[in-house]
Design a protein around this motif. Structure first.
Motif, PDB file in Angstrom:
ATOM      1  N   ASN A 231      12.421  20.376   3.598  1.00  0.00           N
ATOM      2  CA  ASN A 231      11.726  19.162   2.817  1.00  0.00           C
ATOM      3  C   ASN A 231      12.402  17.854   2.931  1.00  0.00           C
ATOM      4  OD1 ASN A 231      11.307  21.603   0.090  1.00  0.00           O
ATOM      5  ND2 ASN A 231      10.088  21.369   1.630  1.00  0.00           N
ATOM      6  N   PHE A 232      13.640  17.772   2.747  1.00  0.00           N
ATOM      7  CA  PHE A 232      14.500  16.467   2.912  1.00  0.00           C
ATOM      8  C   PHE A 232      14.272  15.845   4.232  1.00  0.00           C
ATOM      9  CE2 PHE A 232      18.301  14.554   4.651  1.00  0.00           C
ATOM     10  CZ  PHE A 232      18.452  13.389   3.782  1.00  0.00           C
TER      11      PHE A 232
ATOM     12  N   THR B 276      16.165  21.881   2.821  1.00  0.00           N
ATOM     13  CA  THR B 276      16.636  20.988   3.957  1.00  0.00           C
ATOM     14  C   THR B 276      15.343  20.480   4.707  1.00  0.00           C
ATOM     15  OG1 THR B 276      18.709  22.220   3.924  1.00  0.00           O
ATOM     16  CG2 THR B 276      18.353  20.578   5.786  1.00  0.00           C
TER      17      THR B 276
ATOM     18  N   GLU C 142      10.418  14.635   4.256  1.00  0.00           N
ATOM     19  CA  GLU C 142      10.080  13.296   3.209  1.00  0.00           C
ATOM     20  C   GLU C 142      10.801  12.314   3.625  1.00  0.00           C
ATOM     21  OE1 GLU C 142      10.898  12.374  -1.474  1.00  0.00           O
ATOM     22  OE2 GLU C 142      11.306  14.618  -0.838  1.00  0.00           O
TER      23      GLU C 142
ATOM     24  N   ARG D  91      15.595  20.268  -3.446  1.00  0.00           N
ATOM     25  CA  ARG D  91      14.617  20.275  -1.962  1.00  0.00           C
ATOM     26  C   ARG D  91      15.330  21.505  -1.084  1.00  0.00           C
ATOM     27  NH1 ARG D  91      15.351  14.927  -3.412  1.00  0.00           N
ATOM     28  NH2 ARG D  91      13.322  13.459  -3.461  1.00  0.00           N
TER      29      ARG D  91
ATOM     30  N   THR E  51      20.419  12.104   0.329  1.00  0.00           N
ATOM     31  CA  THR E  51      19.386  12.445  -0.591  1.00  0.00           C
ATOM     32  C   THR E  51      19.575  11.279  -1.759  1.00  0.00           C
ATOM     33  OG1 THR E  51      19.457  14.947   0.077  1.00  0.00           O
ATOM     34  CG2 THR E  51      18.102  13.902  -2.026  1.00  0.00           C
TER      35      THR E  51
ATOM     36  N   ASN F 262      21.623  18.145  -2.610  1.00  0.00           N
ATOM     37  CA  ASN F 262      21.345  16.997  -1.675  1.00  0.00           C
ATOM     38  C   ASN F 262      21.799  17.332  -0.261  1.00  0.00           C
ATOM     39  OD1 ASN F 262      24.150  17.027  -1.902  1.00  0.00           O
ATOM     40  ND2 ASN F 262      24.291  15.125  -2.495  1.00  0.00           N
ATOM     41  N   HIS F 263      21.464  16.506   0.658  1.00  0.00           N
ATOM     42  CA  HIS F 263      21.903  16.653   2.235  1.00  0.00           C
ATOM     43  C   HIS F 263      22.139  15.603   2.759  1.00  0.00           C
ATOM     44  CE1 HIS F 263      18.037  18.516   0.035  1.00  0.00           C
ATOM     45  NE2 HIS F 263      18.316  19.391   0.997  1.00  0.00           N
TER      46      HIS F 263
END
Length: 289
Positions: free
Chosen positions: A88-89, A86, A92, A84, A70, A280-281
């Motif tokens: 969503n990430f 996961t 997106e 966000r 991310t 983050n991811h």
């Protein structure tokens, strides 16, 4: 009348909770190839307690395989990134598979409606974070980090990544180092049975394992403590293992027919299948060249 209203309200909540529980992945074993070089295994274990494991194995030599962390979005508020889920990430940024990653702050969870962060709220990463070569959170001694090079060579280091690292996420401790299990203090945090997310690499650095464990869900999956999580990686023959953010953060999502599909059973605010917005991811996708 008041008593009737209270009973009706509780009954409605139980029905909603039960309905969400029915959407969880079945407690049956499954193995499948998700993408070229990326396989997935779902495994139910009843010993030492009921636990659902989700294991992703990634061949880092797969052509065009790429990673994405991310991106940070620094601003005048001093926070590094907006939260966000996961899913969503994944949507997106168009990645094919994604997990939650680093620990973060601020965070609290008091009720299903009173928690932080919500989607869009800003937070800071604990430990180093790098996205597309941009270091947006600095390294810290107590937060080991997984570093990914442009050629997908992966290292897990004590504090900071080497120059040239393009993606990096941090965890709170190593569980295995150079093939040897790291002794753990039996304190409250390590004795609890929790949902977990962790990553591990082989000695050559050309294979990555991701394990997500479901937990906090009686009669479905109770979770593991860190020693038990470590032992599962030892079973797989993993060389070095980094523990990532767990608990209600633990989420594994895959792209299916252009839409995110949750492969595990997240448990944010004690609500089954509710995803927590996290800092983050780590995602994978397939690019050109």
């Amino acid at each position: 009348m008041l008593l009737t209203a209270v009973i009706s309200f509780i009954a409605m909540l139980l029905l909603i909770y039960g309905g969400l529980g029915l959407t969880r992945p079945p407690r049956t074993d499954l193995e499948q190839q998700l993408f070229t070089g990326v396989s997935y295994q779902r495994e139910f274990r009843s010993i030492p307690r009921q636990t659902m494991l989700h294991i992703v194995t990634i061949d880092l030599t797969t052509p065009n395989l790429k990673f994405l962390v991310t991106p940070g979005t620094p601003s005048t508020d001093g926070k590094e990134v907006k939260a966000r889920t996961t899913s969503n990430f994944l949507s997106e940024f168009g990645v094919k598979l994604a997990i939650n990653a680093s620990f973060f702050m601020p965070f609290y969870e008091r009720t299903p409606w009173n928690y932080y962060p919500h989607v869009g709220d800003r937070v800071n990463i604990l430990g180093q974070a790098i996205s597309n070569g941009n270091i947006y959170s600095p390294g810290e001694k107590i937060w080991p980090v997984m570093c990914i090079s442009p050629s997908n060579s992966i290292q897990i280091r004590a504090e900071k990544c080497p120059e040239g690292t393009i993606q990096a996420i941090s965890g709170n401790r190593l569980l295995v180092e150079r093939g040897e299990p790291i002794p753990l203090d039996i304190d409250e945090s390590e004795a609890k049975f929790l949902p977990c997310t962790a990553v591990g690499i082989n000695e050559a650095g050309d294979k990555l394992w991701i394990i997500v464990v479901d937990g906090r869900q009686p009669f479905y999956s109770e979770g593991l403590n860190l020693a038990q999580l470590r032992d599962i990686f030892i079973e797989l023959g993993v060389y070095t293992v980094l523990n990532l953010d767990g608990g209600g953060s633990s989420t594994l999502v895959v792209a299916q027919n252009g839409q995110p599909k949750v492969l595990n059973a997240p448990i944010h605010t004690r609500v089954p299948m509710r995803q927590r917005p996290v800092a983050n991811h780590l995602g994978i996708y397939f690019g050109n060249g």
